[in-house]
Design a protein around this motif. Structure first.
Motif, mmCIF file in Angstrom:
data_model
loop_
_atom_site.group_PDB
_atom_site.id
_atom_site.type_symbol
_atom_site.label_atom_id
_atom_site.label_comp_id
_atom_site.label_asym_id
_atom_site.label_seq_id
_atom_site.Cartn_x
_atom_site.Cartn_y
_atom_site.Cartn_z
ATOM 1 N N THR A 227 0.833 -1.080 0.046
ATOM 2 C CA THR A 227 -0.222 0.047 0.078
ATOM 3 C C THR A 227 0.918 1.124 -0.108
ATOM 4 O O THR A 227 1.845 1.409 0.820
ATOM 5 N N LEU A 228 0.557 2.337 -0.909
ATOM 6 C CA LEU A 228 1.361 3.369 -1.136
ATOM 7 C C LEU A 228 1.090 4.342 0.311
ATOM 8 O O LEU A 228 0.092 4.488 0.851
ATOM 9 N N HIS A 229 2.255 4.696 0.922
ATOM 10 C CA HIS A 229 2.195 5.484 2.139
ATOM 11 C C HIS A 229 1.413 6.868 1.920
ATOM 12 O O HIS A 229 1.993 7.467 1.134
ATOM 13 N N PRO A 230 0.691 7.191 2.788
ATOM 14 C CA PRO A 230 -0.051 8.508 2.552
ATOM 15 C C PRO A 230 0.770 9.750 2.673
ATOM 16 O O PRO A 230 0.492 10.907 1.913
ATOM 17 N N ALA A 231 1.803 9.677 3.322
ATOM 18 C CA ALA A 231 2.808 11.017 3.614
ATOM 19 C C ALA A 231 3.799 10.965 2.338
ATOM 20 O O ALA A 231 4.645 12.057 2.185
ATOM 21 N N PHE A 232 3.935 9.822 1.493
ATOM 22 C CA PHE A 232 5.060 9.887 0.726
ATOM 23 C C PHE A 232 4.725 9.564 -0.799
ATOM 24 O O PHE A 232 5.350 10.074 -1.865
ATOM 25 N N PHE A 233 3.431 9.414 -1.293
ATOM 26 C CA PHE A 233 3.117 9.020 -2.628
ATOM 27 C C PHE A 233 3.229 10.130 -3.602
ATOM 28 O O PHE A 233 3.225 9.600 -4.855
ATOM 29 N N VAL A 234 3.252 11.279 -3.318
ATOM 30 C CA VAL A 234 3.418 12.196 -4.223
ATOM 31 C C VAL A 234 4.761 12.790 -4.024
ATOM 32 O O VAL A 234 5.086 13.944 -5.019
ATOM 33 N N LYS A 235 5.663 12.378 -3.413
ATOM 34 C CA LYS A 235 6.916 12.945 -3.025
ATOM 35 C C LYS A 235 7.994 12.329 -3.993
ATOM 36 O O LYS A 235 7.749 11.212 -4.325
ATOM 37 N N GLY A 236 9.127 12.947 -4.289
ATOM 38 C CA GLY A 236 10.400 12.173 -4.995
ATOM 39 C C GLY A 236 10.884 11.197 -4.147
ATOM 40 O O GLY A 236 10.940 11.142 -2.850
ATOM 41 N N ARG A 237 11.832 10.346 -4.847
ATOM 42 C CA ARG A 237 12.539 9.314 -4.024
ATOM 43 C C ARG A 237 13.472 9.907 -2.982
ATOM 44 O O ARG A 237 13.701 9.433 -2.042
ATOM 45 N N ASP A 238 14.064 11.182 -3.284
ATOM 46 C CA ASP A 238 14.948 12.011 -2.568
ATOM 47 C C ASP A 238 14.276 12.063 -1.161
ATOM 48 O O ASP A 238 14.984 12.445 -0.011
ATOM 49 N N LYS A 239 13.082 12.090 -0.794
ATOM 50 C CA LYS A 239 12.308 12.397 0.276
ATOM 51 C C LYS A 239 11.789 11.247 0.979
ATOM 52 O O LYS A 239 11.411 11.232 1.930
ATOM 53 N N PHE A 240 11.900 9.869 0.338
ATOM 54 C CA PHE A 240 11.457 8.776 0.979
ATOM 55 C C PHE A 240 12.460 8.578 2.217
ATOM 56 O O PHE A 240 13.659 8.521 2.135
ATOM 57 N N THR A 241 11.910 8.039 3.274
ATOM 58 C CA THR A 241 12.777 7.627 4.341
ATOM 59 C C THR A 241 13.324 6.195 4.425
ATOM 60 O O THR A 241 12.858 5.363 5.564
ATOM 61 N N TYR A 242 13.632 5.858 3.277
ATOM 62 C CA TYR A 242 14.315 4.568 3.435
ATOM 63 C C TYR A 242 15.600 4.420 4.394
ATOM 64 O O TYR A 242 16.061 5.487 4.809
ATOM 65 N N GLU A 243 16.023 3.240 4.752
ATOM 66 C CA GLU A 243 17.224 2.927 5.483
ATOM 67 C C GLU A 243 18.393 3.293 4.459
ATOM 68 O O GLU A 243 18.557 2.738 3.477
ATOM 69 N N ARG A 244 19.144 4.332 4.887
ATOM 70 C CA ARG A 244 20.131 4.838 4.167
ATOM 71 C C ARG A 244 21.594 4.267 4.467
ATOM 72 O O ARG A 244 22.604 4.606 3.852
ATOM 73 N N ARG A 245 21.730 3.514 5.714
ATOM 74 C CA ARG A 245 23.099 2.862 6.023
ATOM 75 C C ARG A 245 23.473 1.750 5.132
ATOM 76 O O ARG A 245 22.770 0.625 5.182
ATOM 77 N N PRO A 246 24.404 1.786 4.304
ATOM 78 C CA PRO A 246 24.662 0.508 3.428
ATOM 79 C C PRO A 246 25.203 -0.638 4.446
ATOM 80 O O PRO A 246 25.018 -1.637 3.957
ATOM 81 N N GLU A 247 25.381 -0.575 5.784
ATOM 82 C CA GLU A 247 25.661 -1.658 6.391
ATOM 83 C C GLU A 247 24.447 -2.709 6.674
ATOM 84 O O GLU A 247 24.449 -3.687 7.290
ATOM 85 N N SER A 248 23.177 -1.879 6.671
ATOM 86 C CA SER A 248 21.873 -2.465 6.923
ATOM 87 C C SER A 248 21.382 -3.536 5.714
ATOM 88 O O SER A 248 21.544 -3.055 4.599
ATOM 89 N N GLN A 249 20.618 -4.286 6.073
ATOM 90 C CA GLN A 249 19.988 -5.261 5.226
ATOM 91 C C GLN A 249 18.817 -4.638 4.572
ATOM 92 O O GLN A 249 18.547 -5.149 3.349
ATOM 93 N N ALA A 250 18.440 -3.402 5.097
ATOM 94 C CA ALA A 250 17.215 -2.737 4.400
ATOM 95 C C ALA A 250 17.664 -1.544 3.747
ATOM 96 O O ALA A 250 16.945 -0.809 3.183
#
Length: 349
Positions: A227-250
């Protein structure tokens, strides 16, 4: 001379063989020339085909509805298909009557899972009562309630309709709310093997601090859906709060990502939900061994799984997961499932 003798023998052999073939063909024609075609022969062939290839397909009931217009798509204001051809479900993009007709013929069963742990048990009664009004109406549903307070769930005395039942699954509590949310993947994965696989065909996994307020039906079902998150579905990928640490599996780099999916609404066929939850659980264990906790816990691993497996096979629009704080928008023709207003700090303490 030997050559001529061999040629004459071969000639006699072919002449005799041709005579015998003609003789048997004439007998066969004589036996069937006065017979009429028996339609039951075709039926028996069809029955044999379905016996060896699965259940016989039945025609759908007669239905009257407007003809789909090839050059007039029902929605042009929103994206309705992903780059890997997964449908994105919006109001106006499906016909409920057709989908329900197909679903009932298959005899499929649906399970709805939610977690009512610690103070979150206060949300369970309105959650199920609104589900009774709007979720898979008229279809059999198992409500699977993961809780650390089984007796309190029973005391709520929630009444459900015919063919629907509440099944309590006792689980341990955890001191931190972060551990509760991350352990959900492990718990769902475990029960997929223990009982879900034998009791239901599809699972819908959602948060309990929500209420249904409009139709949610079989249009959401697919091999695996997010399901598209309501806070991010119209935002660019640079605004996504993905896990950004390369050490993480996510980990997801800043130049990657299709959509940002909500961790509180996913599902699909039981075997696919098992694959998803099992993958996320083991990714969490790997990170935990390295003292890493993903920024948004189970949601971070869910997003990584969907991105790198090019899933889901169906995507639910924000109609299916909304927050009153986000107001309304022109592209939302319906709001089907909405977060309850609450004091997050108090509930999580």
């Amino acid at each position: 001379m030997a050559f001529l003798e061999g040629f004459q023998r071969s000639r006699r052999f072919f002449l005799i063989g041709g005579f015998m073939v003609a003789f048997f063909c004439s007998l066969s024609w004589y036996a069937v020339k006065d017979r009429k075609w028996d339609p039951s022969i075709q039926h028996s062939c069809e029955e044999y085909w379905f016996r060896i290839n699965g259940q016989k397909e039945n025609r759908l009931q007669r239905m009257l509805y407007p003809k789909p217009e090839t050059l007039k798509p029902p929605r042009t204001d929103v994206l309705t298909v992903s780059p890997w051809l997964a449908p994105i479900v919006w109001e106006g993009s499906f016909n409920t009557e057709i989908l329900n007709n197909q679903f009932r013929q298959k005899g499929w069963r649906v399970g709805l899972t939610t977690f009512a742990i610690k103070k979150y048990i206060r949300f369970l009664k309105p959650f199920i009562e609104t589900a009774e009004k709007f979720f898979m109406v008229g279809l059999p549903v198992n409500y699977y309630v993961f809780t650390d307070q089984a007796s309190n769930v029973t005391d709520l005395n929630i009444i459900v309709g015919t063919g629907r039942q509440i099944i309590i699954l006792e689980v341990p509590s955890y001191e931190r709310w972060q551990d509760v949310t991350m352990r959900r993947m492990q718990m769902i994965s475990d029960v997929c093997q223990q009982r879900f696989a034998s009791e239901v065909d599809y699972l819908v996994c959602v948060d309990v601090d929500m209420r249904f307020q409009d139709h949610v039906g079989v249009e959401i079902l697919s091999d695996v859906f997010g399901t598209l998150h309501p806070a991010f579905f119209v935002k660019g990928r640079d605004k996504f709060t993905y896990e950004r640490r390369p050490e993480s599996q996510a980990y997801i780099p800043e130049d990657e990502g299709d959509f940002y999916y909500a961790g509180g609404y996913f599902g699909g066929k039981v075997e696919e939900v098992y694959k998803l939850t099992n993958h996320c659980h083991h990714a969490m264990l790997t990170d935990k061994a390295n003292n890493i906790e993903a920024i948004w816990h189970d949601e971070s691993y869910l997003n990584s799984y969907f991105l790198y497996n090019k899933k889901p096979t169906k995507i639910l629009s924000p109609e299916y997961l909304w927050n009153e704080m986000d107001g309304t928008a022109f592209y939302l023709r319906k709001i089907r499932f909405i977060a309850l207003q609450k004091n997050m700090a108090e509930v999580r303490t």
